[in-house]
Design a protein around this motif. Structure first.
Motif, short mmCIF file in Angstrom:
data_model
loop_
_atom_site.label_atom_id
_atom_site.label_comp_id
_atom_site.label_asym_id
_atom_site.label_seq_id
_atom_site.Cartn_x
_atom_site.Cartn_y
_atom_site.Cartn_z
N VAL A 1 -2.20 -3.10 -13.27
CA VAL A 1 -2.02 -1.67 -12.99
C VAL A 1 -1.18 -1.48 -11.74
N ALA A 2 -1.39 -2.33 -10.73
CA ALA A 2 -0.61 -2.21 -9.49
C ALA A 2 0.88 -2.33 -9.78
N ALA B 1 0.83 -1.21 0.00
CA ALA B 1 0.00 0.00 0.00
C ALA B 1 0.86 1.26 0.00
N ALA B 2 1.98 1.20 0.72
CA ALA B 2 2.86 2.37 0.79
C ALA B 2 3.50 2.68 -0.55
N LEU B 3 3.64 1.65 -1.39
CA LEU B 3 4.27 1.85 -2.69
C LEU B 3 3.31 2.37 -3.76
N LEU B 4 2.04 2.35 -3.45
CA LEU B 4 1.04 2.72 -4.46
C LEU B 4 0.76 4.22 -4.45
N PRO B 5 0.91 4.88 -5.59
CA PRO B 5 0.53 6.30 -5.68
C PRO B 5 -0.98 6.43 -5.82
N GLU C 1 -1.86 11.23 -8.80
CA GLU C 1 -0.41 11.28 -8.94
C GLU C 1 0.05 10.58 -10.22
N VAL C 2 -0.57 9.44 -10.52
CA VAL C 2 -0.22 8.71 -11.74
C VAL C 2 -0.58 9.54 -12.97
N GLN C 3 -1.75 10.14 -12.92
CA GLN C 3 -2.19 10.96 -14.05
C GLN C 3 -1.26 12.15 -14.26
N LYS C 4 -0.85 12.81 -13.19
CA LYS C 4 0.03 13.97 -13.31
C LYS C 4 1.44 13.58 -13.75
N ALA C 5 1.86 12.35 -13.38
CA ALA C 5 3.21 11.90 -13.74
C ALA C 5 3.30 11.45 -15.20
N HIS C 6 2.16 11.28 -15.84
CA HIS C 6 2.15 10.82 -17.24
C HIS C 6 2.85 11.86 -18.12
#
Length: 694
Positions: A106-107, A8-12, A16-21
């Protein structure tokens, strides 16, 4: 920390994923925030903008879920039914079916930078399941599916649904039909499979969605799409050289910004490019293949249009070095005026000249090989005569002239001795960018500052010319009457608003220039061949000037350009007739005017040539038979009118005063000129009068 907590700690978050694209290309925006160019900077993958789930075709969503995760909306991250079926298959030695859900994929993608693992150990598989369950707790189902479609690889370097849809089918994801959707869904498990294999999988997928569906159309769609190289065309690519400059050094994800704001104007850039291409089409029979256009704002130095070349070549014609031709003459005469070696009314000899040099006898000649005898400085510069220019260089010296050119921004990499007396005729290699900024220096009263492609710059300024001299040079370059000695009155250098302009043609007609400015803009045009091959019978007026005029007219469609105010220290005086010129008014640096003739105007008052305000050049007037003949009149109007001017229509003087201005139209073609007391033409236009049925 438990395994699940660690996962869980590793999951954004989804946001955050959308902005990092990151797109694999950078968007160059114009001064108004509109897209003007797309340029790819990341070669590791082909990615486009993030696509929202609502903008994806329902057919594709249906096909992907059927192929990858049929119970996606039912499970909590792990499809235990699929896991059980996979275990049974392995136990009995059957072909192993996949059990990874979209959530599990996706994970892994969001933890490991966008690519799922290959063959996984049991421990890795269990961790992936745990991460998927944690993902489902913080992400919505639609968010997981949206991320999957944007992160998954479809074919070769195509990543994400936007790149795959546009690259393989030339359409947006919202427009995909079922056949195209099945092809893309079939690619996910094996992106680089042979077209026939993908076609077979697409056909089987279609039949699983709709039993009895004939599969041949699906196979053919897949094979057609995958048997040719993908084509991912940019939406807009109008400024390739600018994009290259602004992204220099970026690549492999180095450029963090997805958009770069520029000073360009999209509509002006498109117009300049179209005007250049149209002119080159007209010059096809004269061995002219390339051109470049640069437009800058005089006050700020912002570059508004940057057409590096007219075609697909990567060569940047704005910065390429070419022989300057006659475009350096304004700086030569400006230096002579500043040193008070000459005045605008000084007489120079335009007759054959022989100069002994270490290399032999140097014999310059005019463009048309017709020496004109004694001519004034005004005529010599505005008519671009070569022999008087060389005589002027003999006066000022080659080294001081080269120093002046360097001061206004030219990067002369060789010594003055290398160029010799031919420097006056433009044998130095210069760039269009240098020329435009040097002429902008004249337009700004002798101030030099850098040009900019991105907003928000001011830049260091430098006084390179005396402002009074800059004004005199501008006045000469804006004088259509003196220019007519070489170019005539009807040429593309004459505008209906105030401009100052100069053309230039290099040796053997290899380069053709037209550089000029109004009060607000400076425009430079080069035409020639990037290969350096000579053109055939192309001069500054017939080559670059028509493009210059088109662009200037576009810029001043709704913007006035009045003559600049005369600075203190510049006086006007009458010059007696002589050397083929009638008595006339002339401008001088204070103290250099003829001693016997007092200044004619107070300091600070503008001195400029009167122009015809109506009718505009090229006007067509139609006689209306329903209006009584005595009531049909054309009123000739002037701008900046001075005392003593007269109208001349088709060579005949019209009556003075109001009677001459109110002209009864008759069918025919007419040349209307505004002349002074000495018969010198101040301005001229052509117009036509037609009957009702013509």
């Amino acid at each position: 920390m438990s395994t699940i907590s660690a996962q869980a700690a590793l999951l954004p978050t989804f946001s955050e994923v959308q902005k990092a694209h990151r797109r694999s290309d950078v968007l160059i925006l114009d001064r108004h925030g509109e897209l003007i160019h797309e340029l790819r900077v990341d070669k590791t993958g082909r990615r486009l903008e993030w696509t929202k789930l609502k903008d994806v075709s329902p057919a594709l969503v249906k096909a992907v879920l059927q192929s990858e995760d049929r119970r996606f909306y039912e499970h909590g991250g792990v499809d235990w039914k699929a896991v059980g079926a996979a275990l049974i298959d392995r136990f009995f030695g059957s072909k192993t079916r996949g059990a990874s859900t979209i959530s599990m994929q996706v994970a892994v993608m969001v933890q490991r930078g966008g690519r799922p693992l290959g063959h996984k150990t049991f421990r890795q598989k269990w961790d992936q399941m745990a991460a998927a369950r944690e993902l489902e707790k913080s992400w919505k189902k639609d968010e997981i599916l949206e991320a999957y479609l944007n992160l998954v690889s479809f074919r070769s370097e195509l990543q994400g649904i936007a790149a795959a849809s546009r690259g393989l089918f030339g359409k947006e994801p919202s427009g995909l039909d079922l056949k195209e959707s099945c092809t893309l869904a079939a690619l996910i498990r094996s992106p680089n499979a042979l077209p026939a294999v993908v076609g077979q999988r697409a056909a089987l997928l279609a039949q699983s969605l709709s039993p009895g569906e004939p599969g041949e159309a699906y196979r053919r769609t897949a094979i057609d799409a995958l048997s040719r190289p993908y084509r991912l065309r940019p939406y807009l690519a109008l400024a390739p050289q600018v994009a290259k400059i602004l992204t220099a050094g970026a690549g492999q994800g180095e450029l963090s910004a997805q958009t770069i704001n520029s000073t360009l104007d999209l509509r002006l850039q498109r117009f300049a490019l179209q005007s250049l291409r149209q002119q080159l089409d007209l010059l096809q029979g004269r061995h002219v293949g390339n051109g470049a256009v640069l437009v800058v704002d005089n006050a700020t130095g912002n570059i508004l249009a940057y057409v590096g070349n007219s075609g697909d070549s990567q060569v940047d014609g704005i910065v390429a070095k070419r022989q300057a031709g006659s475009t350096l003459k304004p700086f030569l005469y400006g230096l002579a005026l500043e040193k008070r070696l000459l005045t605008t009314a000084s007489v120079l000899d335009d007759t054959p000249l022989h100069i002994s040099t270490e290399r032999g006898i140097y014999m310059p000649h005019d463009y048309d090989h017709r020496p004109r005898g004694p001519v004034t400085v005004r005529t010599a510069l505005s008519a671009s005569l070569n022999i008087p220019a060389v005589r002027t260089q003999l006066l000022v010296g080659t080294e001081p002239f080269a120093d002046r050119l360097r001061r206004v921004g030219f990067d002369l990499r060789r010594s003055a001795e290398f160029y010799g007396f031919s420097l006056a005729l433009g044998t130095a290699d210069v760039s269009l960018k240098e020329l435009v900024n040097a002429y902008r220096c004249i337009a700004r009263g002798g101030i030099v500052s850098p040009l900019h492609l991105t907003p928000g710059h001011s830049g260091r300024t430098l006084r390179a010319m005396d402002p009074k001299v800059a004004y005199l040079v501008s006045d000469i370059l804006s004088d259509p009457g003196s220019r007519s000695v070489t170019f005539g009155l009807d040429n593309p250098l004459t505008t209906r608003y105030w401009t100052a302009v100069k053309t230039g043609t290099s040796k053997d007609m290899r380069d053709n220039w037209c550089i000029g400015f109004s009060r607000r803009y400076t425009v430079g045009v080069w035409v020639g061949n990037l290969s350096g091959d000579p053109m055939w019978n192309v001069s500054g007026v017939s080559g670059a000037a028509p493009v210059w005029l088109e662009v200037m007219n576009y810029l001043h469609g709704n913007v006035r350009s009045a003559p600049p105010p005369r600075p203190r220290g510049v006086v006007a005086a009458r010059v007696p007739a002589g050397h083929g010129e009638a008595e006339r008014g002339e401008l001088f640096l204070a103290g250099t005017e003829p001693p016997s003739v007092p200044a004619a105007r107070p300091a600070g008052e503008a001195w400029h040539i009167a122009r015809i305000a109506y009718p505009p050049d090229g006007t067509i007037i139609v006689i209306d038979p329903d209006i009584p003949e005595p009531n049909q009149r054309v009123f000739f109007e002037t701008e900046n009118e001075a005392p003593g001017l007269k109208w001349r229509l088709n060579g005949e003087l019209l009556p003075p005063g109001e009677e001459g201005r109110r002209w009864a139209p008759r069918v025919g073609r007419y040349e209307l000129a505004l002349v002074d007391n000495g018969g010198k033409v101040q301005d001229a236009v052509s117009f036509e009068v037609r009957g009702q049925n013509q």
